[in-house]
Structure formats: structure tokens, C-alpha cells
Scaffold this motif. Structure first.
Motif, PDB file in Angstrom:
ATOM      1  N   SER A  91     -23.774  -0.859   7.352  1.00  0.00           N
ATOM      2  CA  SER A  91     -24.490   0.007   8.293  1.00  0.00           C
ATOM      3  C   SER A  91     -25.780   0.463   7.625  1.00  0.00           C
ATOM      4  CB  SER A  91     -23.632   1.221   8.638  1.00  0.00           C
ATOM      5  OG  SER A  91     -23.482   2.043   7.496  1.00  0.00           O
ATOM      6  N   GLU A  92     -26.692   0.946   8.429  1.00  0.00           N
ATOM      7  CA  GLU A  92     -27.965   1.446   7.897  1.00  0.00           C
ATOM      8  C   GLU A  92     -27.716   2.583   6.918  1.00  0.00           C
ATOM      9  OE1 GLU A  92     -31.840   1.526   7.053  1.00  0.00           O
ATOM     10  OE2 GLU A  92     -30.893   0.063   8.374  1.00  0.00           O
ATOM     11  N   GLU A  93     -26.764   3.420   7.233  1.00  0.00           N
ATOM     12  CA  GLU A  93     -26.414   4.545   6.361  1.00  0.00           C
ATOM     13  C   GLU A  93     -25.950   4.053   4.988  1.00  0.00           C
ATOM     14  OE1 GLU A  93     -23.107   7.288   7.438  1.00  0.00           O
ATOM     15  OE2 GLU A  93     -24.633   8.061   8.816  1.00  0.00           O
ATOM     16  N   LYS A  94     -25.103   3.056   5.005  1.00  0.00           N
ATOM     17  CA  LYS A  94     -24.565   2.505   3.750  1.00  0.00           C
ATOM     18  C   LYS A  94     -25.672   1.816   2.947  1.00  0.00           C
ATOM     19  CE  LYS A  94     -21.207   1.243   0.978  1.00  0.00           C
ATOM     20  NZ  LYS A  94     -20.484   2.137   0.122  1.00  0.00           N
ATOM     21  N   ARG A  95     -26.554   1.116   3.625  1.00  0.00           N
ATOM     22  CA  ARG A  95     -27.678   0.461   2.943  1.00  0.00           C
ATOM     23  C   ARG A  95     -28.533   1.481   2.217  1.00  0.00           C
ATOM     24  NH1 ARG A  95     -29.457  -3.552   7.784  1.00  0.00           N
ATOM     25  NH2 ARG A  95     -27.731  -5.001   7.538  1.00  0.00           N
ATOM     26  N   GLN A  96     -28.807   2.574   2.887  1.00  0.00           N
ATOM     27  CA  GLN A  96     -29.619   3.623   2.275  1.00  0.00           C
ATOM     28  C   GLN A  96     -28.905   4.245   1.091  1.00  0.00           C
ATOM     29  OE1 GLN A  96     -30.885   6.369   5.281  1.00  0.00           O
ATOM     30  NE2 GLN A  96     -32.212   4.875   6.289  1.00  0.00           N
ATOM     31  N   ALA A  97     -27.619   4.423   1.209  1.00  0.00           N
ATOM     32  CA  ALA A  97     -26.844   5.020   0.117  1.00  0.00           C
ATOM     33  C   ALA A  97     -26.811   4.104  -1.109  1.00  0.00           C
ATOM     34  CB  ALA A  97     -25.428   5.320   0.587  1.00  0.00           C
ATOM     35  N   LEU A  98     -26.826   2.811  -0.891  1.00  0.00           N
ATOM     36  CA  LEU A  98     -26.737   1.848  -1.999  1.00  0.00           C
ATOM     37  C   LEU A  98     -28.075   1.536  -2.658  1.00  0.00           C
ATOM     38  CD1 LEU A  98     -24.274  -0.784  -0.518  1.00  0.00           C
ATOM     39  CD2 LEU A  98     -23.800   0.901  -2.296  1.00  0.00           C
ATOM     40  N   SER A  99     -29.159   1.833  -1.988  1.00  0.00           N
ATOM     41  CA  SER A  99     -30.460   1.385  -2.485  1.00  0.00           C
ATOM     42  C   SER A  99     -30.772   1.903  -3.879  1.00  0.00           C
ATOM     43  CB  SER A  99     -31.564   1.761  -1.506  1.00  0.00           C
ATOM     44  OG  SER A  99     -31.708   3.164  -1.452  1.00  0.00           O
TER      45      SER A  99
END
Length: 176
Positions: A91-99
Motif C-alpha cells: 500500500s502507499e502507506e507501507k511504501r512510505q513507511a519503508l522508504s
């Protein structure tokens, strides 16, 4: 921004493990007679049976290193596919958290890519010297050239193993 960093990490992983990367590091198939070499590296085929035994033994080592590299590139390709698939499922949220976490792996992949390109250039230069010396039947110099090629290939294998480990860490990070 964070999405861009993770996307860049996945893109770099793709670049590092693409089949063209294998071709870029192995454009000269010195042990086969095909005419599939880039023009800037055209050399006559070597009659390996005419080379001294110590050079033929070095060629056998080189062939083993090539086989190992081929396996590493296959691993890199498979991991690239897994990373790409996992990235699509985030999800977009997860992508942001992993960046933020992926930023270090991305930096390491960029450095490894640059180092592999530099090794490729050095290897091409060493092959050019080997061909020159072997055509002139200067076997002592040709042996030194072959030893240089093997050392460069070993260094490339070590860097490729490191890329595999970085990709594994990145894949695990995405799976979390």
C-alpha cells in the motif's frame, strides 16, 4: 519522496540483475567460437590447445568463475522479480513507511553497480592485453594478463554476492 526512494531501490535492483547486466560483464566469450562479441572487442579466437598448460589451467579457473557469475546473475534476477512483485503489493502507506529503511540498501546497490561497471572496464582492458600477448605468443605476459582477469572476476563475484545479500535484505524489508 519516500515512494520515490523505494521505487529507485527496486529500479536499481532491476538494473543490477537484468540479463543485459550479464551480457555487459561477459560480452566476450573467449572460450567459444561464436561471432557474438561487440565490435569494439573483436579479437581472433585463441587456439587454447596451443597455449601452455598453465594458461589452460587458468582458463579452467576462469570458466568456473563465469559459471558462478551466471548463477549469481540468475539469483539476482529471481530476487529482482520477488522484490518487484512484493513492491506492487504494498500500500502507499507501507511504501512510505519503508522508504527510510530502504534508503541504505539503495545506496549500497548504487555503489555496487558503479563498482561492477568499473570492474567490467578493467576486465575488458585486461582481455585486450591478453589477446595482444597471446597472439604474439608472449606467454609469460599472457599468463600475467590471465591472472589479472581472474583476480578481477573474483572481485566481481564478491561484489555480486554482496548485491545478492542486499537484495535479500531489501526483499525481507518489503515482506515485513
Amino acid at each position: 519522496m519516500r515512494k520515490t526512494i523505494l521505487a529507485a531501490a527496486v529500479s536499481l535492483s532491476l538494473v543490477l540483475s537484468a540479463p543485459s547486466a550479464f551480457a555487459a560483464t561477459h560480452p566476450i566469450q573467449h572460450h567459444s567460437g561464436g561471432d557474438h562479441r561487440p565490435e569494439h572487442h573483436q579479437h581472433p579466437d585463441i587456439d587454447w590447445s596451443a597455449a601452455p598448460a598453465d594458461i589452460r589451467a587458468l582458463k579452467a579457473q576462469l570458466d568456473q568463475l563465469r559459471a558462478e557469475q551466471k548463477g549469481l546473475y540468475e539469483q539476482m534476477r529471481q530476487q529482482r522479480d520477488r522484490i518487484k512483485s512484493a513492491h506492487r503489493g504494498l500500500s502507499e502507506e507501507k511504501r512510505q513507511a519503508l522508504s527510510g529503511e530502504a534508503k541504505e540498501q539503495m545506496k549500497q546497490l548504487f555503489e555496487a553497480s558503479k563498482a561492477l561497471r568499473e570492474l567490467k572496464d578493467k576486465t575488458h582492458a585486461a582481455w585486450d592485453e591478453f589477446y595482444k600477448h597471446s597472439q604474439a605468443k608472449e606467454w609469460t605476459a599472457a599468463k600475467k594478463d590471465m591472472e589479472s582477469i581472474i583476480a578481477l572476476k573474483r572481485e566481481a563475484v564478491a561484489k555480486q554476492k554482496n548485491v545478492v545479500l542486499i537484495q535479500q535484505r531489501l526483499a525481507e524489508l518489503i515482506k515485513k
